[in-house]
Write a protein that holds these residues in place. Structure first.
Motif, PDB file in Angstrom:
ATOM      1  N   HIS A  40       0.799  -1.175  -0.147  1.00  0.00           N
ATOM      2  CA  HIS A  40      -0.003  -0.087  -0.035  1.00  0.00           C
ATOM      3  C   HIS A  40       0.780   1.438  -0.044  1.00  0.00           C
ATOM      4  O   HIS A  40       0.488   2.089  -0.788  1.00  0.00           O
ATOM      5  CB  HIS A  40      -0.921  -0.088   1.259  1.00  0.00           C
ATOM      6  N   SER A  41       1.954   1.213   0.815  1.00  0.00           N
ATOM      7  CA  SER A  41       2.667   2.467   0.998  1.00  0.00           C
ATOM      8  C   SER A  41       3.426   2.798  -0.476  1.00  0.00           C
ATOM      9  O   SER A  41       3.476   3.924  -0.792  1.00  0.00           O
ATOM     10  CB  SER A  41       3.820   2.083   2.050  1.00  0.00           C
ATOM     11  N   PHE A  45       2.946   5.939  -2.531  1.00  0.00           N
ATOM     12  CA  PHE A  45       4.134   6.883  -3.107  1.00  0.00           C
ATOM     13  C   PHE A  45       4.248   6.913  -4.526  1.00  0.00           C
ATOM     14  O   PHE A  45       4.230   8.258  -5.027  1.00  0.00           O
ATOM     15  CB  PHE A  45       5.411   5.812  -2.900  1.00  0.00           C
ATOM     16  N   VAL A  46       4.151   6.130  -5.382  1.00  0.00           N
ATOM     17  CA  VAL A  46       4.216   6.107  -6.570  1.00  0.00           C
ATOM     18  C   VAL A  46       2.896   6.764  -7.374  1.00  0.00           C
ATOM     19  O   VAL A  46       3.161   7.774  -8.227  1.00  0.00           O
ATOM     20  CB  VAL A  46       4.080   4.773  -7.470  1.00  0.00           C
ATOM     21  N   ILE A  50       3.207  10.599  -9.444  1.00  0.00           N
ATOM     22  CA  ILE A  50       2.521  10.553 -10.769  1.00  0.00           C
ATOM     23  C   ILE A  50       1.636  11.857 -10.848  1.00  0.00           C
ATOM     24  O   ILE A  50       1.680  12.541 -11.589  1.00  0.00           O
ATOM     25  CB  ILE A  50       1.753   9.243 -11.038  1.00  0.00           C
ATOM     26  N   TRP A  51       0.545  11.940  -9.870  1.00  0.00           N
ATOM     27  CA  TRP A  51       0.008  13.055  -9.746  1.00  0.00           C
ATOM     28  C   TRP A  51       0.463  14.235  -9.622  1.00  0.00           C
ATOM     29  O   TRP A  51       0.143  15.400 -10.147  1.00  0.00           O
ATOM     30  CB  TRP A  51      -1.331  12.917  -8.745  1.00  0.00           C
ATOM     31  N   ILE A 110       5.821  10.009   2.249  1.00  0.00           N
ATOM     32  CA  ILE A 110       7.184   9.668   2.081  1.00  0.00           C
ATOM     33  C   ILE A 110       7.416  10.360   0.749  1.00  0.00           C
ATOM     34  O   ILE A 110       8.582  10.669   0.293  1.00  0.00           O
ATOM     35  CB  ILE A 110       7.488   8.279   2.174  1.00  0.00           C
ATOM     36  N   ALA A 111       6.545  10.086  -0.275  1.00  0.00           N
ATOM     37  CA  ALA A 111       6.557  10.852  -1.575  1.00  0.00           C
ATOM     38  C   ALA A 111       6.617  12.478  -1.302  1.00  0.00           C
ATOM     39  O   ALA A 111       7.620  12.934  -2.197  1.00  0.00           O
ATOM     40  CB  ALA A 111       5.285  10.370  -2.591  1.00  0.00           C
TER      41      ALA A 111
END
Length: 125
Positions: A40-41, A45-46, A50-51, A110-111
């Motif tokens: 999930h994390s 994160f990805v 992307i957004w 984290i992102a």
């Protein structure tokens, strides 16, 4: 990358995450404790990256770095909560898990931290 490519990337990521969240699929058994929370994390994160890229680099929106990061973070958080609630409401094979929301949020945070650290590099692209 043009607006249409960024739109496609963001839409594709959202569709994939929707399928993974609501589809009747079984994940392979992993031996690592809480491996689904790690997944999930990583996914969120990805998804947040992307957004962020969509909002920040899109010629259509032309948002500032901070607004792009804020929009991406809020969008991904709300989406994650909606997916969890949808699992309980629209499926009989999944259920709402508060710790999934916590794991999603940790991936988003984290992102955000990584994107902030890389701000000067991203601005130069």
């Amino acid at each position: 990358m043009g607006h249409k490519n960024l739109s496609f990337l963001a839409a594709a990521a959202t569709l994939v995450l929707t399928y993974l969240s609501l589809g009747n699929i079984s994940a392979p058994m992993m031996t690592v404790s809480n491996s689904d929370k790690i997944a999930h994390s990583i996914a969120y994160f990805v998804f947040t990256w992307i957004w962020f890229v969509f909002f920040y680099f899109s010629e259509k929106f032309q948002l500032s770095f901070v607004k792009s990061l804020l929009y991406a973070s809020v969008l991904c958080f709300v989406y994650g909560v909606l997916m969890e609630v949808s699992q309980g409401v629209f499926t009989t094979y999944r259920y709402v898990e508060l710790f999934d929301i916590v794991a999603n949020t940790s991936g988003i945070v984290i992102a955000v931290i990584f994107i902030r650290i890389l701000k000067n590099t991203l601005v130069r692209i």
